[in-house]
Design a protein around this motif. Structure first.
Motif, PDB file in Angstrom:
ATOM      1  N   ALA A 139      -8.914  27.010  32.337  1.00  0.00           N
ATOM      2  CA  ALA A 139      -9.339  28.392  32.627  1.00  0.00           C
ATOM      3  C   ALA A 139      -9.126  29.291  31.412  1.00  0.00           C
ATOM      4  N   ALA A 140      -7.950  29.172  30.764  1.00  0.00           N
ATOM      5  CA  ALA A 140      -7.650  30.009  29.591  1.00  0.00           C
ATOM      6  C   ALA A 140      -8.580  29.673  28.429  1.00  0.00           C
ATOM      7  N   LEU A 141      -8.869  28.382  28.270  1.00  0.00           N
ATOM      8  CA  LEU A 141      -9.742  27.942  27.177  1.00  0.00           C
ATOM      9  C   LEU A 141     -11.157  28.495  27.349  1.00  0.00           C
ATOM     10  N   VAL A 142     -11.682  28.396  28.563  1.00  0.00           N
ATOM     11  CA  VAL A 142     -13.036  28.896  28.832  1.00  0.00           C
ATOM     12  C   VAL A 142     -13.082  30.411  28.633  1.00  0.00           C
ATOM     13  N   HIS A 143     -12.037  31.093  29.094  1.00  0.00           N
ATOM     14  CA  HIS A 143     -11.959  32.563  28.922  1.00  0.00           C
ATOM     15  C   HIS A 143     -11.974  32.908  27.422  1.00  0.00           C
ATOM     16  N   GLU A 144     -11.198  32.156  26.656  1.00  0.00           N
ATOM     17  CA  GLU A 144     -11.107  32.384  25.206  1.00  0.00           C
ATOM     18  C   GLU A 144     -12.457  32.126  24.522  1.00  0.00           C
ATOM     19  N   MET A 146     -15.473  32.277  25.929  1.00  0.00           N
ATOM     20  CA  MET A 146     -16.450  33.309  26.328  1.00  0.00           C
ATOM     21  C   MET A 146     -16.191  34.626  25.607  1.00  0.00           C
ATOM     22  N   GLU A 147     -14.920  34.962  25.470  1.00  0.00           N
ATOM     23  CA  GLU A 147     -14.546  36.190  24.758  1.00  0.00           C
ATOM     24  C   GLU A 147     -14.973  36.098  23.290  1.00  0.00           C
ATOM     25  N   ALA A 148     -14.738  34.939  22.686  1.00  0.00           N
ATOM     26  CA  ALA A 148     -15.114  34.739  21.278  1.00  0.00           C
ATOM     27  C   ALA A 148     -16.628  34.831  21.109  1.00  0.00           C
ATOM     28  N   ARG A 149     -17.373  34.298  22.082  1.00  0.00           N
ATOM     29  CA  ARG A 149     -18.841  34.357  22.012  1.00  0.00           C
ATOM     30  C   ARG A 149     -19.309  35.804  22.075  1.00  0.00           C
ATOM     31  N   ASP A 150     -18.715  36.576  22.997  1.00  0.00           N
ATOM     32  CA  ASP A 150     -19.085  38.001  23.142  1.00  0.00           C
ATOM     33  C   ASP A 150     -18.764  38.794  21.882  1.00  0.00           C
ATOM     34  N   LEU A 155     -17.984  30.542  16.467  1.00  0.00           N
ATOM     35  CA  LEU A 155     -17.977  29.443  15.487  1.00  0.00           C
ATOM     36  C   LEU A 155     -16.595  29.260  14.878  1.00  0.00           C
ATOM     37  N   ARG A 156     -15.941  30.393  14.593  1.00  0.00           N
ATOM     38  CA  ARG A 156     -14.603  30.339  13.982  1.00  0.00           C
ATOM     39  C   ARG A 156     -13.601  29.693  14.951  1.00  0.00           C
ATOM     40  N   LEU A 157     -13.676  30.108  16.232  1.00  0.00           N
ATOM     41  CA  LEU A 157     -12.766  29.555  17.243  1.00  0.00           C
ATOM     42  C   LEU A 157     -13.039  28.060  17.454  1.00  0.00           C
ATOM     43  N   GLN A 158     -14.320  27.702  17.536  1.00  0.00           N
ATOM     44  CA  GLN A 158     -14.669  26.288  17.735  1.00  0.00           C
ATOM     45  C   GLN A 158     -14.132  25.432  16.586  1.00  0.00           C
ATOM     46  N   LYS A 159     -14.272  25.943  15.372  1.00  0.00           N
ATOM     47  CA  LYS A 159     -13.796  25.229  14.183  1.00  0.00           C
ATOM     48  C   LYS A 159     -12.283  25.010  14.271  1.00  0.00           C
ATOM     49  N   GLN A 160     -11.593  26.058  14.702  1.00  0.00           N
ATOM     50  CA  GLN A 160     -10.130  26.003  14.843  1.00  0.00           C
ATOM     51  C   GLN A 160      -9.729  24.963  15.909  1.00  0.00           C
ATOM     52  N   LEU A 161     -10.445  24.977  17.047  1.00  0.00           N
ATOM     53  CA  LEU A 161     -10.127  24.054  18.146  1.00  0.00           C
ATOM     54  C   LEU A 161     -10.480  22.609  17.797  1.00  0.00           C
ATOM     55  N   VAL A 162     -11.521  22.432  17.000  1.00  0.00           N
ATOM     56  CA  VAL A 162     -11.921  21.082  16.601  1.00  0.00           C
ATOM     57  C   VAL A 162     -10.924  20.513  15.585  1.00  0.00           C
ATOM     58  N   SER A 163     -10.237  21.407  14.851  1.00  0.00           N
ATOM     59  CA  SER A 163      -9.319  20.939  13.797  1.00  0.00           C
ATOM     60  C   SER A 163      -8.031  20.315  14.347  1.00  0.00           C
ATOM     61  N   HIS A 164      -7.687  20.585  15.611  1.00  0.00           N
ATOM     62  CA  HIS A 164      -6.483  19.972  16.191  1.00  0.00           C
ATOM     63  C   HIS A 164      -6.661  18.451  16.257  1.00  0.00           C
ATOM     64  N   LYS A 165      -5.643  17.730  15.830  1.00  0.00           N
ATOM     65  CA  LYS A 165      -5.689  16.262  15.966  1.00  0.00           C
ATOM     66  C   LYS A 165      -5.687  15.900  17.448  1.00  0.00           C
ATOM     67  N   LEU A 166      -4.922  16.699  18.241  1.00  0.00           N
ATOM     68  CA  LEU A 166      -4.874  16.497  19.688  1.00  0.00           C
ATOM     69  C   LEU A 166      -5.036  17.850  20.371  1.00  0.00           C
ATOM     70  N   GLU A 183     -20.840  25.294  30.021  1.00  0.00           N
ATOM     71  CA  GLU A 183     -21.614  24.892  28.837  1.00  0.00           C
ATOM     72  C   GLU A 183     -20.776  24.999  27.556  1.00  0.00           C
ATOM     73  N   LEU A 184     -19.965  26.058  27.470  1.00  0.00           N
ATOM     74  CA  LEU A 184     -19.109  26.244  26.286  1.00  0.00           C
ATOM     75  C   LEU A 184     -18.041  25.157  26.193  1.00  0.00           C
ATOM     76  N   LEU A 185     -17.477  24.800  27.354  1.00  0.00           N
ATOM     77  CA  LEU A 185     -16.455  23.741  27.377  1.00  0.00           C
ATOM     78  C   LEU A 185     -17.088  22.396  26.997  1.00  0.00           C
ATOM     79  N   PHE A 186     -18.280  22.156  27.527  1.00  0.00           N
ATOM     80  CA  PHE A 186     -19.011  20.921  27.199  1.00  0.00           C
ATOM     81  C   PHE A 186     -19.285  20.843  25.693  1.00  0.00           C
ATOM     82  N   GLU A 187     -19.708  21.989  25.147  1.00  0.00           N
ATOM     83  CA  GLU A 187     -20.033  22.053  23.713  1.00  0.00           C
ATOM     84  C   GLU A 187     -18.797  21.714  22.873  1.00  0.00           C
ATOM     85  N   LEU A 188     -17.634  22.267  23.260  1.00  0.00           N
ATOM     86  CA  LEU A 188     -16.399  22.016  22.517  1.00  0.00           C
ATOM     87  C   LEU A 188     -16.015  20.528  22.588  1.00  0.00           C
ATOM     88  N   ILE A 189     -16.094  19.957  23.783  1.00  0.00           N
ATOM     89  CA  ILE A 189     -15.725  18.539  23.950  1.00  0.00           C
ATOM     90  C   ILE A 189     -16.705  17.653  23.166  1.00  0.00           C
TER      91      ILE A 189
END
Length: 258
Positions: A139-144, A146-150, A155-166, A183-189
Motif C-alpha cells: 500500500a505504501a509503495l503504490v501510494h509513493e 502514484m505521488e511521484a507520478r503526480d 522515473l527518479r523513484l523507479q530508478k531508486q527502487l530498481v537499484s536495491h539488490k533486494l 499498473e505502476l506496481l506491475f511496471e516496477l516489478i
C-alpha cells in the motif's frame, strides 16, 4: 613530552577516515609491547580492528537505509509454530545467493503466521552481507509511486527502487489496488525482473491475486515475471502452493458432477 607528532598523527588518521585506529592505537601499542609483539603484528591488529568496525558501521547504514519497521533476525523466529514452513529452505535463503542471482521469494499465508518476521530476517541477512535492501508495504509503495507520478518524479523513484539488490514488498493483498496503482506496481516489478531480487509477502493464494490487481491479464503477466525464478515459502501448508488452489477447485467441480 612533545605532543606535535600525536596531533599530526590524529590529523592524518582523521583525513584518511580511520577513526578506530585513532581511538585504539595507544591501547593496542601498550598491549603489543606487553606481549612482545613486533611492529607488523601491532599494525595487523590495529588494521583488523578498523576493518571490523568499518563493517559494523556499513551494516548499520544498510539497516537504516532499508527502513525496516523493526529489526528482527531469523534466530528469534519460532519455526516449530509454523510446521508448513521449510526451515532448511529459509536458512538456505539467508545465505543470500538467490539475491545475487536476482531471483524472487514469495511468502504466502494468512495473517499472523510470521511472514513479515521471515521477510525482515532475510532482509537483515542481506544487509549483513553488504547488500542494499529496501522495505515497504504494498500500500505504501503504490501510494509513493502514484505521488511521484503526480509530481513528475516517477522515473527518479523507479530508478531508486530498481537499484536495491533486494526489495521487500510486505502485505500484498491486504488492500485492493486502483487500476493506476496496479499498473505502476506491475511496471516496477517488470523493471526489476532479472535485474534485482524481490521478496513479496501476501495473505492471498495466487489465484486470488486478481482481487488485488483487478485484472486477470495484468495478474497473469505479473505472476509470470515473479514466478520465473522463485522460491515459495508456504506459511500455511499445501493449500498455498502455486496452482494448488486451482487443482482443488477442479477436484471439487469434478466431484460435484459424479
Amino acid at each position: 613530552m612533545n605532543e606535535a607528532p600525536k596531533l599530526l598523527l590524529a590529523h592524518h588518521l582523521k583525513t584518511l577516515k580511520l577513526p578506530t585506529v585513532l581511538r585504539e592505537y595507544d591501547k593496542v601499542a601498550q598491549q603489543c609491547a606487553a606481549e612482545g609483539l613486533d611492529h607488523v603484528q601491532f599494525l595487523a591488529r590495529l588494521v583488523e580492528l578498523e576493518l571490523i568496525d568499518r563493517e559494523r558501521r556499513m551494516i548499520e547504514r544498510r539497516i537504516k537505509a532499508a527502513k525496516f519497521p523493526a529489526v528482527k533476525s531469523l534466530d528469534s523466529f519460532d519455526f516449530k509454530a509454523i510446521p508448513s514452513l521449510n526451515k532448511m529452505q529459509v536458512l538456505e535463503l539467508a545465505r543470500c545467493e538467490w539475491i545475487e542471482r536476482r531471483e524472487n521469494v514469495i511468502a504466502l499465508g494468512p495473517s499472523g503466521t510470521g511472514k513479515t518476521h521471515v521477510a525482515l530476517g532475510l532482509g537483515l541477512a542481506a544487509c549483513q552481507k553488504g547488500l542494499a535492501v529496501g522495505f515497504t508495504t504494498a500500500a505504501a509503495l503504490v501510494h509513493e509511486l502514484m505521488e511521484a507520478r503526480d509530481q513528475r518524479r516517477l522515473l527518479r523513484l523507479q530508478k531508486q527502487l530498481v537499484s536495491h539488490k533486494l526489495l521487500i514488498i510486505d502485505e500484498l493483498g491486504f488492500v485492493p489496488l486502483s487500476k493506476t496503482g496496479a499498473e505502476l506496481l506491475f511496471e516496477l516489478i517488470s523493471q526489476r525482473y532479472e535485474r534485482g531480487a524481490t521478496l513479496i509477502t501476501s495473505n492471498l493464494p495466487f489465484d486470488e491475486w486478481t482481487e488485488t490487481f483487478g485484472s486477470e491479464r495484468l495478474t497473469g503477466a505479473l505472476l509470470d515475471r515473479l514466478t520465473h525464478h522463485v522460491s515459495i515459502l508456504e506459511m500455511n501448508g499445501d493449500s498455498y502452493r502455486l496452482g494448488q488452489s486451482r487443482a482443488h477447485k477442479a477436484r471439487v467441480a469434478a466431484d460435484a458432477q459424479h
